[in-house]
Scaffold this motif. Structure first.
Motif, mmCIF file in Angstrom:
data_model
loop_
_atom_site.group_PDB
_atom_site.id
_atom_site.type_symbol
_atom_site.label_atom_id
_atom_site.label_comp_id
_atom_site.label_asym_id
_atom_site.label_seq_id
_atom_site.Cartn_x
_atom_site.Cartn_y
_atom_site.Cartn_z
ATOM 1 N N CYS A 266 0.837 -1.200 0.000
ATOM 2 C CA CYS A 266 0.000 0.000 0.000
ATOM 3 C C CYS A 266 0.877 1.259 0.000
ATOM 4 C CB CYS A 266 -0.917 0.004 1.216
ATOM 5 S SG CYS A 266 -0.016 0.141 2.788
ATOM 6 N N HIS A 267 0.234 2.387 -0.264
ATOM 7 C CA HIS A 267 0.954 3.655 -0.266
ATOM 8 C C HIS A 267 1.481 3.956 1.139
ATOM 9 C CE1 HIS A 267 1.436 8.110 -0.520
ATOM 10 N NE2 HIS A 267 1.857 7.796 -1.731
ATOM 11 N N LYS A 268 2.604 4.661 1.192
ATOM 12 C CA LYS A 268 3.236 4.897 2.493
ATOM 13 C C LYS A 268 2.355 5.710 3.433
ATOM 14 C CE LYS A 268 5.978 8.905 0.948
ATOM 15 N NZ LYS A 268 7.368 9.421 0.814
ATOM 16 N N SER A 269 1.388 6.443 2.900
ATOM 17 C CA SER A 269 0.476 7.193 3.766
ATOM 18 C C SER A 269 -0.322 6.260 4.668
ATOM 19 C CB SER A 269 -0.469 8.048 2.928
ATOM 20 O OG SER A 269 -1.229 7.255 2.038
ATOM 21 N N VAL A 270 -0.622 5.054 4.180
ATOM 22 C CA VAL A 270 -1.333 4.079 5.004
ATOM 23 C C VAL A 270 -0.431 3.599 6.135
ATOM 24 C CG1 VAL A 270 -2.502 1.834 5.013
ATOM 25 C CG2 VAL A 270 -2.782 3.382 3.060
ATOM 26 N N HIS A 271 0.833 3.350 5.830
ATOM 27 C CA HIS A 271 1.786 2.967 6.872
ATOM 28 C C HIS A 271 1.926 4.084 7.905
ATOM 29 C CE1 HIS A 271 3.118 -0.717 4.882
ATOM 30 N NE2 HIS A 271 3.178 -0.042 3.752
ATOM 31 N N ASP A 595 11.896 1.883 11.856
ATOM 32 C CA ASP A 595 11.495 2.730 10.725
ATOM 33 C C ASP A 595 10.966 1.885 9.577
ATOM 34 O OD1 ASP A 595 12.192 5.380 11.648
ATOM 35 O OD2 ASP A 595 14.285 4.759 11.510
ATOM 36 N N GLU A 596 10.347 2.561 8.649
ATOM 37 C CA GLU A 596 9.904 1.923 7.406
ATOM 38 C C GLU A 596 11.029 2.049 6.389
ATOM 39 O OE1 GLU A 596 6.110 2.205 4.304
ATOM 40 O OE2 GLU A 596 6.416 3.742 5.822
ATOM 41 N N VAL A 597 11.471 0.937 5.846
ATOM 42 C CA VAL A 597 12.577 0.925 4.884
ATOM 43 C C VAL A 597 12.027 0.468 3.539
ATOM 44 C CG1 VAL A 597 14.844 -0.010 4.330
ATOM 45 C CG2 VAL A 597 14.223 0.431 6.721
ATOM 46 N N VAL A 598 12.109 1.373 2.549
ATOM 47 C CA VAL A 598 11.414 1.140 1.274
ATOM 48 C C VAL A 598 12.360 1.356 0.101
ATOM 49 C CG1 VAL A 598 9.395 1.730 -0.121
ATOM 50 C CG2 VAL A 598 9.328 2.052 2.361
ATOM 51 N N PRO A 599 12.692 0.311 -0.669
ATOM 52 C CA PRO A 599 13.471 0.498 -1.898
ATOM 53 C C PRO A 599 12.568 0.979 -3.048
ATOM 54 C CG PRO A 599 13.572 -1.790 -1.086
ATOM 55 C CD PRO A 599 12.456 -1.115 -0.391
ATOM 56 N N TYR A 600 13.080 1.918 -3.839
ATOM 57 C CA TYR A 600 12.386 2.384 -5.049
ATOM 58 C C TYR A 600 13.273 2.129 -6.253
ATOM 59 C CZ TYR A 600 8.681 4.826 -2.530
ATOM 60 O OH TYR A 600 7.588 5.134 -1.754
ATOM 61 N N PRO A 601 12.776 1.407 -7.311
ATOM 62 C CA PRO A 601 11.561 0.605 -7.271
ATOM 63 C C PRO A 601 11.756 -0.660 -6.445
ATOM 64 C CG PRO A 601 12.735 0.279 -9.339
ATOM 65 C CD PRO A 601 13.491 1.336 -8.580
#
Length: 662
Positions: A266-271, A595-601
């Protein structure tokens, strides 16, 4: 490249057709003739003309005539004919939901089920008696309904106020641009942006423009028109994006805590909302397409299983369509959630246009979603950050919702963004069908020309759906065109750079072997010509790649050792992620990430606050940092160029209650 023919020959902006649908030729000819005579004798700013249409030809006409704005349905003189008229208008609504629809009938009004029922009023904007001869009144009434739909109450009020040229002794400080206009230092910025960017930038001090936080006049009216346009019970405007919209809805349902079932992608706003409201998430695993590295929807069976296993869940959050255009078959999912007493929020950020063309429906609202958030700016003609929340929750508490909305909304909203929402809605109800039909024809041409290169390939829905989703009735939003670049020998990022540097073309996104372009209302034949030309030129320059590119699978989700909020706000320490590899792994494995760790892409979290760190996750992040492909990783902390992970301090981590992630 083949020409688009008459695609560019848009109808004049103020030409409206109104069809009288009847198989009674004499009646139809009489009424159409009288109404056209009346239209010619009266002020007719919308260019309204009436035309006869048989029932059998009506559905085809709705799919072909962009200028059609209203229908008059002949309900005949009997109850049977009236029932048939009701059924007909339901089919018409499935094709063009935005049109005004009027019913003309006779004695059947009074004899039908004990009197003219409320259902007729819901299906039709107005009722006429077949024996009516006051065509002046009928014409004015039809014109008034079209005018109402075509109105932009807030945008018009803003424009009128600007043109009234009032002296400003209030915020904002640039005072209509006067602070910049004659400045030798910043006057160039004023001239670059233009006069109206500044004189339309006003504040809540201007009471005639209403209040976004507590609307009661023109903003309230504009939101009501939007609710009608998108098929919602209530619609709310936002000037700070769907990120805020998601937070508002989650706080409305789960403020203070509760359980949320949500796609991990989901989009990071939900997290963020999960953290802010101390929510317990139940994460659903996205399905990976191994060939293209694209993460698609969650399997329907997994969603239903999560709903069955968590009867205490308060909300289900699903993204449809995804960034790559994949749409769930939402109705069975939403129905299953409602049977379990779970509210449903659909993040439709990338699908605000869906309601306005037959081929793109049904939308989330039509499938029964309680809340739908849309980034109007992503696919419609609105400014960036312009978004809407649509509501049809039968238990909706509007007062509490407004309080939640006001916690996130600015008390100084940008009025140009509000006006753009008003205008974007008007465009879609008046010409959305025709503009989207034009987009879909452009998509056909683009796909055909890409495939014709023999090097690039426009991926179909079947191409994009991973095997586990084969029976889930997943659909593709055709306006998102994903192109496989594998055979060119270049990565998706390299093709993206070449398109920009050599041809002046900016695409939406890329993966290791794809690029994605969006076909929107702003796409033109000239842009299409240049894109196809660029793709054909690049197809003539393939290269051999020694080592084929392949996507990396995200490591498996481990478990939550505590609520994400507990981890995020806990006492923490920073540990190195690299640190000679093995040494870092020994220190990190088993610890709780803060923390939230998010690779793009691909933009999917590898770690969320409260999640236990595994060796697989550490190795995955190390490989990304050491790889040749550029990968942004959000959530890492860099100290003297050394990547660090924030983890919960050991004593506190030990005292937190562990929860298995289902």
């Amino acid at each position: 490249m083949p020409e688009l023919g008459n695609l560019s020959e848009f109808s004049p902006p103020l030409e409206c057709r109104v069809a009288l649908v009847s198989d009674d030729g004499d009646f139809s000819d009489q009424w159409v003739g009288a109404l056209n005579t009346t239209a010619a004798q009266h002020e007719n700013p919308y260019g309204i003309r009436f035309e006869p249409l048989t029932v059998i030809a009506s559905e085809r006409r709705l799919c072909e005539e962009d200028r059609l704005q209203a229908l008059i349905i002949d309900g005949g003189c009997s109850a049977e004919e009236l029932v048939a008229a009701e059924q007909l208008v339901d089919r018409m609504h499935d094709l063009r939901a935005q049109l005004n629809v009027f019913l003309v009938a006779q004695d059947s009004f009074l004899n039908y089920r004990g009197g003219a029922p409320a259902s007729l009023r819901k299906r039709f904007d107005e009722l006429f008696d077949r024996r009516e001869r006051n065509f002046n009144h009928m014409f004015r009434l039809i014109q008034a309904f079209i005018a109402r739909r075509a109105s932009t109450p807030f945008a018009d009020t803003l424009k009128d106020y600007v043109f009234s040229a009032r002296d400003a002794w209030h915020t904002p400080g640039h005072s209509g641009g006067d602070s910049l206009r004659n400045s030798p230092w910043v006057g160039s910025f004023y001239r670059f942006m233009g006069e109206h960017v500044f004189n339309a930038d006003l504040s809540v001090s201007v009471q005639v423009l209403d209040s976004l936080l507590e609307p009661h006049s023109v903003i309230h009216e504009a939101q009501d028109l939007a609710a009608q346009a998108f098929g919602a019970q209530h619609t709310f405007f936002l000037t700070n994006g769907t990120s805020t919209a998601n937070k508002v809805v989650i706080q409305q349902i789960l403020g203070g805590g509760g359980k949320l079932i949500v796609d991990q992608a989901c989009h990071k706003s939900v997290h963020h909302a999960i953290l802010m409201n101390r929510v317990e998430p139940v994460y659903l695993k996205s399905t990976l397409h191994p060939k293209f590295g694209i993460y698609g929807p969650v399997r329907r069976v997994d969603i239903q299983q999560a709903l069955d296993e968590h009867p205490d869940a308060g909300l289900l959050v699903i993204t449809s369509c995804t960034y790559d255009g994949l749409r769930y078959d939402l109705k069975p999912i939403i129905d299953h959630a409602h049977r379990r007493g779970v509210k449903v929020l659909i993040d439709e950020a990338w699908y605000a246009h869906g309601y306005f063309h037959t081929e793109l429906r049904p939308t989330a609202l039509e499938c029964g979603a309680d809340y739908v958030t849309q980034s109007t700016h992503k696919t419609l003609s609105a400014f960036s950050q312009a978004s809407m929340i649509h509501v049809q929750d039968p238990d909706f508490d509007e007062f509490r919702f407004r309080e939640n909305l006001n916690m996130f909304a600015s008390t100084s909203p940008q009025y140009a963004i509000i006006a753009s929402l008003d205008v974007a809605r008007k465009q879609m109800v008046m010409e959305g069908f025709g503009r989207l039909r034009h987009c879909l024809k452009m998509v056909e041409i683009l796909r055909r020309e890409v495939d014709a290169t023999g090097v690039f390939r426009a991926l179909t829905c079947e191409d994009l759906i991973p095997a586990p989703l084969a029976n889930d009735n997943i659909r593709l939003d055709p306006t998102k065109v994903t192109i496989d670049v594998t055979a060119s020998g270049y990565s998706g990022k390299e093709i993206q750079v070449k398109l920009f540097d050599q041809f002046g073309i900016q695409v939406e996104k890329s993966t290791y072997n794809t690029v994605t372009v969006l076909v929107t209302l702003g796409s033109t034949e000239s842009k299409l010509l240049r894109l196809v030309h660029a793709i054909k030129q690049l197809a003539r320059q393939p290269r051999q790649r020694k080592h084929p590119l392949s996507g990396r699978h995200l490591p498996e989700f481990t478990r939550l050792t505590c609520l994400p909020a507990d981890a995020y706000f806990a006492e923490t320490e920073e540990l190195p992620l690299m640190d000679n590899g093995v040494a870092a792994e020994k220190k990190l494995v088993g610890r709780t990430c803060a923390d939230e760790v998010v690779p793009y892409p691909p933009g999917i979290p590898v770690l969320v606050p409260g999640q236990e760190i595994s060796a697989q996750i550490v190795q995955f992040l190390q490989q990304l940092l050491q790889g040749q492909l550029t990968t942004e990783i959000h959530g890492l902390i860099f100290r003297a160029d050394e990547p660090m992970l924030r983890v919960v301090c050991e004593p506190q981590s030990d005292s937190l209650c562990a929860r298995e992630s289902k």
